[in-house]
Scaffold this motif. Structure first.
Motif, PDB file in Angstrom:
ATOM      1  N   ALA A 140     -13.687 -10.425 -52.459  1.00  0.00           N
ATOM      2  CA  ALA A 140     -13.658 -10.082 -53.883  1.00  0.00           C
ATOM      3  C   ALA A 140     -12.603  -9.015 -54.143  1.00  0.00           C
ATOM      4  O   ALA A 140     -11.834  -9.097 -55.113  1.00  0.00           O
ATOM      5  N   PHE A 141     -12.556  -7.999 -53.286  1.00  0.00           N
ATOM      6  CA  PHE A 141     -11.550  -6.947 -53.443  1.00  0.00           C
ATOM      7  C   PHE A 141     -10.138  -7.512 -53.295  1.00  0.00           C
ATOM      8  O   PHE A 141      -9.236  -7.159 -54.050  1.00  0.00           O
ATOM      9  N   ARG A 142      -9.937  -8.399 -52.326  1.00  0.00           N
ATOM     10  CA  ARG A 142      -8.612  -8.957 -52.123  1.00  0.00           C
ATOM     11  C   ARG A 142      -8.179  -9.794 -53.324  1.00  0.00           C
ATOM     12  O   ARG A 142      -7.019  -9.722 -53.750  1.00  0.00           O
ATOM     13  N   SER A 143      -9.083 -10.565 -53.891  1.00  0.00           N
ATOM     14  CA  SER A 143      -8.756 -11.360 -55.074  1.00  0.00           C
ATOM     15  C   SER A 143      -8.334 -10.465 -56.232  1.00  0.00           C
ATOM     16  O   SER A 143      -7.416 -10.790 -56.982  1.00  0.00           O
ATOM     17  N   PHE A 144      -9.027  -9.341 -56.374  1.00  0.00           N
ATOM     18  CA  PHE A 144      -8.686  -8.402 -57.438  1.00  0.00           C
ATOM     19  C   PHE A 144      -7.283  -7.835 -57.243  1.00  0.00           C
ATOM     20  O   PHE A 144      -6.462  -7.829 -58.173  1.00  0.00           O
ATOM     21  N   PHE A 145      -6.981  -7.384 -56.044  1.00  0.00           N
ATOM     22  CA  PHE A 145      -5.676  -6.768 -55.789  1.00  0.00           C
ATOM     23  C   PHE A 145      -4.530  -7.776 -55.890  1.00  0.00           C
ATOM     24  O   PHE A 145      -3.464  -7.461 -56.410  1.00  0.00           O
ATOM     25  N   VAL A 146      -4.753  -8.997 -55.408  1.00  0.00           N
ATOM     26  CA  VAL A 146      -3.721 -10.030 -55.530  1.00  0.00           C
ATOM     27  C   VAL A 146      -3.553 -10.421 -56.990  1.00  0.00           C
ATOM     28  O   VAL A 146      -2.435 -10.623 -57.481  1.00  0.00           O
ATOM     29  N   GLY A 147      -4.666 -10.513 -57.714  1.00  0.00           N
ATOM     30  CA  GLY A 147      -4.615 -10.916 -59.114  1.00  0.00           C
ATOM     31  C   GLY A 147      -3.856  -9.939 -59.997  1.00  0.00           C
ATOM     32  O   GLY A 147      -3.166 -10.357 -60.939  1.00  0.00           O
ATOM     33  N   ILE A 148      -3.975  -8.638 -59.715  1.00  0.00           N
ATOM     34  CA  ILE A 148      -3.249  -7.637 -60.512  1.00  0.00           C
ATOM     35  C   ILE A 148      -1.897  -7.293 -59.875  1.00  0.00           C
ATOM     36  O   ILE A 148      -1.205  -6.372 -60.318  1.00  0.00           O
ATOM     37  N   ILE A 149      -1.537  -8.034 -58.834  1.00  0.00           N
ATOM     38  CA  ILE A 149      -0.252  -7.907 -58.121  1.00  0.00           C
ATOM     39  C   ILE A 149      -0.061  -6.495 -57.571  1.00  0.00           C
ATOM     40  O   ILE A 149       0.997  -5.880 -57.680  1.00  0.00           O
ATOM     41  N   LYS A 150      -1.108  -5.954 -56.966  1.00  0.00           N
ATOM     42  CA  LYS A 150      -1.039  -4.686 -56.237  1.00  0.00           C
ATOM     43  C   LYS A 150      -1.579  -4.964 -54.835  1.00  0.00           C
ATOM     44  O   LYS A 150      -2.775  -4.809 -54.578  1.00  0.00           O
ATOM     45  N   THR A 151      -0.682  -5.387 -53.968  1.00  0.00           N
ATOM     46  CA  THR A 151      -1.125  -5.979 -52.700  1.00  0.00           C
ATOM     47  C   THR A 151      -0.865  -5.118 -51.464  1.00  0.00           C
ATOM     48  O   THR A 151      -1.202  -5.522 -50.357  1.00  0.00           O
ATOM     49  N   ARG A 152      -0.302  -3.925 -51.637  1.00  0.00           N
ATOM     50  CA  ARG A 152       0.048  -3.140 -50.450  1.00  0.00           C
ATOM     51  C   ARG A 152      -1.169  -2.713 -49.643  1.00  0.00           C
ATOM     52  O   ARG A 152      -1.105  -2.600 -48.414  1.00  0.00           O
ATOM     53  N   VAL A 153      -2.285  -2.472 -50.315  1.00  0.00           N
ATOM     54  CA  VAL A 153      -3.483  -2.055 -49.602  1.00  0.00           C
ATOM     55  C   VAL A 153      -3.963  -3.135 -48.630  1.00  0.00           C
ATOM     56  O   VAL A 153      -4.620  -2.831 -47.631  1.00  0.00           O
ATOM     57  N   LEU A 154      -3.602  -4.386 -48.894  1.00  0.00           N
ATOM     58  CA  LEU A 154      -4.027  -5.467 -48.000  1.00  0.00           C
ATOM     59  C   LEU A 154      -3.454  -5.265 -46.606  1.00  0.00           C
ATOM     60  O   LEU A 154      -4.112  -5.535 -45.604  1.00  0.00           O
ATOM     61  N   THR A 155      -2.209  -4.783 -46.543  1.00  0.00           N
ATOM     62  CA  THR A 155      -1.579  -4.561 -45.248  1.00  0.00           C
ATOM     63  C   THR A 155      -2.292  -3.460 -44.474  1.00  0.00           C
ATOM     64  O   THR A 155      -2.568  -3.590 -43.281  1.00  0.00           O
ATOM     65  N   VAL A 156      -2.600  -2.364 -45.171  1.00  0.00           N
ATOM     66  CA  VAL A 156      -3.289  -1.244 -44.519  1.00  0.00           C
ATOM     67  C   VAL A 156      -4.637  -1.691 -43.976  1.00  0.00           C
ATOM     68  O   VAL A 156      -4.987  -1.435 -42.819  1.00  0.00           O
ATOM     69  N   GLY A 157      -5.410  -2.370 -44.828  1.00  0.00           N
ATOM     70  CA  GLY A 157      -6.722  -2.836 -44.398  1.00  0.00           C
ATOM     71  C   GLY A 157      -6.642  -3.798 -43.237  1.00  0.00           C
ATOM     72  O   GLY A 157      -7.459  -3.744 -42.307  1.00  0.00           O
ATOM     73  N   ALA A 158      -5.652  -4.667 -43.270  1.00  0.00           N
ATOM     74  CA  ALA A 158      -5.513  -5.664 -42.214  1.00  0.00           C
ATOM     75  C   ALA A 158      -5.125  -5.019 -40.887  1.00  0.00           C
ATOM     76  O   ALA A 158      -5.604  -5.432 -39.827  1.00  0.00           O
ATOM     77  N   VAL A 159      -4.250  -4.023 -40.918  1.00  0.00           N
ATOM     78  CA  VAL A 159      -3.862  -3.317 -39.688  1.00  0.00           C
ATOM     79  C   VAL A 159      -5.065  -2.623 -39.069  1.00  0.00           C
ATOM     80  O   VAL A 159      -5.283  -2.681 -37.847  1.00  0.00           O
ATOM     81  N   VAL A 160      -5.861  -1.975 -39.896  1.00  0.00           N
ATOM     82  CA  VAL A 160      -7.074  -1.311 -39.395  1.00  0.00           C
ATOM     83  C   VAL A 160      -8.013  -2.337 -38.772  1.00  0.00           C
ATOM     84  O   VAL A 160      -8.581  -2.122 -37.691  1.00  0.00           O
ATOM     85  N   MET A 161      -8.156  -3.476 -39.430  1.00  0.00           N
ATOM     86  CA  MET A 161      -9.078  -4.509 -38.959  1.00  0.00           C
ATOM     87  C   MET A 161      -8.661  -5.058 -37.601  1.00  0.00           C
ATOM     88  O   MET A 161      -9.478  -5.154 -36.678  1.00  0.00           O
ATOM     89  N   VAL A 162      -7.398  -5.430 -37.463  1.00  0.00           N
ATOM     90  CA  VAL A 162      -6.978  -6.061 -36.206  1.00  0.00           C
ATOM     91  C   VAL A 162      -6.937  -5.041 -35.074  1.00  0.00           C
ATOM     92  O   VAL A 162      -7.236  -5.377 -33.922  1.00  0.00           O
ATOM     93  N   THR A 163      -6.592  -3.793 -35.379  1.00  0.00           N
ATOM     94  CA  THR A 163      -6.608  -2.755 -34.343  1.00  0.00           C
ATOM     95  C   THR A 163      -8.026  -2.550 -33.827  1.00  0.00           C
ATOM     96  O   THR A 163      -8.257  -2.436 -32.614  1.00  0.00           O
ATOM     97  N   THR A 164      -8.972  -2.514 -34.744  1.00  0.00           N
ATOM     98  CA  THR A 164     -10.380  -2.381 -34.362  1.00  0.00           C
ATOM     99  C   THR A 164     -10.824  -3.548 -33.503  1.00  0.00           C
ATOM    100  O   THR A 164     -11.517  -3.373 -32.485  1.00  0.00           O
ATOM    101  N   ASN A 165     -10.402  -4.745 -33.881  1.00  0.00           N
ATOM    102  CA  ASN A 165     -10.818  -5.941 -33.144  1.00  0.00           C
ATOM    103  C   ASN A 165     -10.255  -5.960 -31.722  1.00  0.00           C
ATOM    104  O   ASN A 165     -10.970  -6.291 -30.771  1.00  0.00           O
ATOM    105  N   ILE A 166      -8.983  -5.635 -31.584  1.00  0.00           N
ATOM    106  CA  ILE A 166      -8.368  -5.639 -30.247  1.00  0.00           C
ATOM    107  C   ILE A 166      -9.057  -4.629 -29.333  1.00  0.00           C
ATOM    108  O   ILE A 166      -9.385  -4.929 -28.181  1.00  0.00           O
ATOM    109  N   LEU A 167      -9.285  -3.424 -29.861  1.00  0.00           N
ATOM    110  CA  LEU A 167      -9.923  -2.378 -29.050  1.00  0.00           C
ATOM    111  C   LEU A 167     -11.330  -2.800 -28.633  1.00  0.00           C
ATOM    112  O   LEU A 167     -11.700  -2.689 -27.451  1.00  0.00           O
ATOM    113  N   LEU A 168     -12.109  -3.299 -29.580  1.00  0.00           N
ATOM    114  CA  LEU A 168     -13.485  -3.677 -29.273  1.00  0.00           C
ATOM    115  C   LEU A 168     -13.551  -4.917 -28.383  1.00  0.00           C
ATOM    116  O   LEU A 168     -14.465  -5.042 -27.555  1.00  0.00           O
ATOM    117  N   ASN A 169     -12.608  -5.852 -28.541  1.00  0.00           N
ATOM    118  CA  ASN A 169     -12.549  -6.994 -27.621  1.00  0.00           C
ATOM    119  C   ASN A 169     -12.367  -6.529 -26.181  1.00  0.00           C
ATOM    120  O   ASN A 169     -13.041  -7.006 -25.257  1.00  0.00           O
TER     121      ASN A 169
END
Length: 446
Positions: A143-172
């Motif tokens: 829902a948050f991603r749809s909102f940010f893409v819809g209002i064309i403010k998408t930079r936060v998606l990159t930050v969130g995605a980097v945090v997510m994949v870093t967390t996943n690699i470490l925990l894996n």
């Protein structure tokens, strides 16, 4: 509005990075499990496809939500974007809880009748026991991603995605193999790592929207509007079914491959995992297309829709084709990231090549299909998906009835799918959409 190549790229890049980082969860799971065991690697394909089917119901709804948010943004009714967002958030939270509880009951029943190997079945259930918790975090994040893409403010998606994949690699690393004093959980560790990484993605969105977004401008107040939710559901139900239908055949594809043996299933999962890198490019450009088309229609600039689609296709080829060529010439190195088994690498080469060739057709197919969605004609896009899925399933059934076919031939089902989707979507945008915008623009109001 006149979106240049540079503007499109600046809008699309954060979307691409966020989708890439999300897909890196599946990629890193496959890489780590490939070095843990072939049974676990193959089982993660089936379990991952099952989870993806559930995820795509939420993703499909989020596409409709994104279209409506983008339309209000294009109409400069900024205060209504937040109201639309909250209706979508409420629905996705309820849907996540429902699917989580349903899956706990129904998954063992479905999978026990489809999976022939007891070892693979046990590993699939071990994975899903933890993985389905991720629905409770990833659906609100959609829902948050749809909102940010819809209002064309998408930079936060990159930050969130980097945090997510870093967390996943470490925990894996910690949970699959039991490093640094953590328990050795194997495939369950991969599932738990993925679930916790999705939680980290949601946390980033929550922090950003509370600290950085102008809540008054965008009307970000938790308000329930039943009529608006019904309108959103009417728009989104077709994109939900569209998304569900688009991945359900993949699940049956892997069920049929599982019958060919654990080694072939492991190879198929390696190829699927690599293909997600190219899917990221296709998905990001097609998702951005839907948002920009909706913005253009909201601004009344109907004539710019088709030129936008052509620009999207050109950019998709510009970004993806060099990567396709490099991957082909260094195929052994790429496949070797997942496994050191020379036999698996040998078996994988030709289906791997067929998969790479499919990119040529995937780019225009998905871009024009999402353009149809961006016009608000989500039911039309769903019907196109149904038709292409029927072709896909018939072709797959014919292949399964033919003995001793190599995996490369099975992979040509993807070519049938995207070619059919392209023909239908391009025909609609070229003929039907163009004709209607000249005489009946009211039908694009949502």
């Amino acid at each position: 509005m006149n979106f240049t190549y540079k503007q499109i790229w600046l809008i699309n890049y954060p979307v691409m990075m966020s989708i890439l980082m999300e897909q890196l969860i599946n990629i890193t799971d496959a890489i780590f499990l490939g070095h843990y065991g072939e049974v676990e690697l193959g089982a993660s394909a089936l379990a991952g496809m099952y989870y993806l089917i559930l995820y795509m119901l939420g993703f499909g709804f989020s596409l409709g939500l994104q279209v409506m948010v983008a339309r209000r943004n294009g109409e400069q009714k900024y205060d209504e974007t937040g109201k639309v967002f909250f209706q979508g958030l409420f629905f996705l939270v309820v849907l996540a809880v429902f699917l989580f509880l349903l899956s706990k009951w129904i998954a063992p029943v479905i999978l026990s009748g489809l999976v022939t190997s007891d070892e693979v079945y046990g590993a699939v259930i071990d994975y899903l026991d933890w993985r389905t918790f991720g629905l409770l975090f990833t659906f609100p994040a959609l829902a948050f991603r749809s909102f940010f893409v819809g209002i064309i403010k998408t930079r936060v998606l990159t930050v969130g995605a980097v945090v997510m994949v870093t967390t996943n690699i470490l925990l894996n690393y910690l949970l699959i193999f039991g490093h640094a004093g953590f328990p050795r959980l194997g495939i369950s560790g991969a599932a738990l790592a993925s679930t916790l990484s999705e939680l980290s993605f949601l946390i980033v969105f929550l922090v950003y929207i509370f600290r950085e977004v102008d809540k008054r401008q965008y009307g970000l107040r938790p308000v329930y509007d039943g009529l608006l939710l019904l309108r959103l559901l009417h728009l989104s139900v077709w994109s939900m079914m569209h998304a569900f239908i688009s991945v359900a055949p993949w699940f049956f594809f892997f069920v049929m491959i599982e019958h060919l043996g654990e080694n072939i299933l492991a190879v198929a999962n390696i190829i699927r995992s690599i293909s997600t890198v190219f899917f990221v490019i296709v998905c990001s450009f097609s998702t951005t297309t839907g948002s920009l088309v909706s913005n253009l229609i909201g601004a009344g600039e109907y004539a710019k829709v088709m030129p936008l689609c052509r620009k999207m296709v050109c950019l998709g080829y510009f970004v993806g084709l060099p990567l396709i060529v490099l991957t082909f010439f260094f195929s052994d190195a790429v496949l070797g990231v997942y496994t050191k088994n020379e036999e698996l690498i040998r078996i994988a080469f030709w289906p791997f090549t067929v998969m790479l060739a499919n990119y040529l057709f995937s780019v225009p197919a998905h871009i024009y299909c999402n353009a149809v969605t961006g016009t608000g004609r989500t039911r039309t896009a769903f019907l196109f998906e149904v038709v292409t899925t029927v072709f896909y399933v018939i072709y797959l059934y014919v292949l399964s009835a033919t003995p001793n076919l190599p995996l490369a031939v099975y992979w040509t089902t993807e070519h049938i799918y995207v070619l059919s989707l392209f023909v239908l979507s391009y025909w609609y945008m070229k003929c039907v959409y163009k004709r209607h915008t000249g005489c009946n623009r009211k039908q694009f109001i949502i």
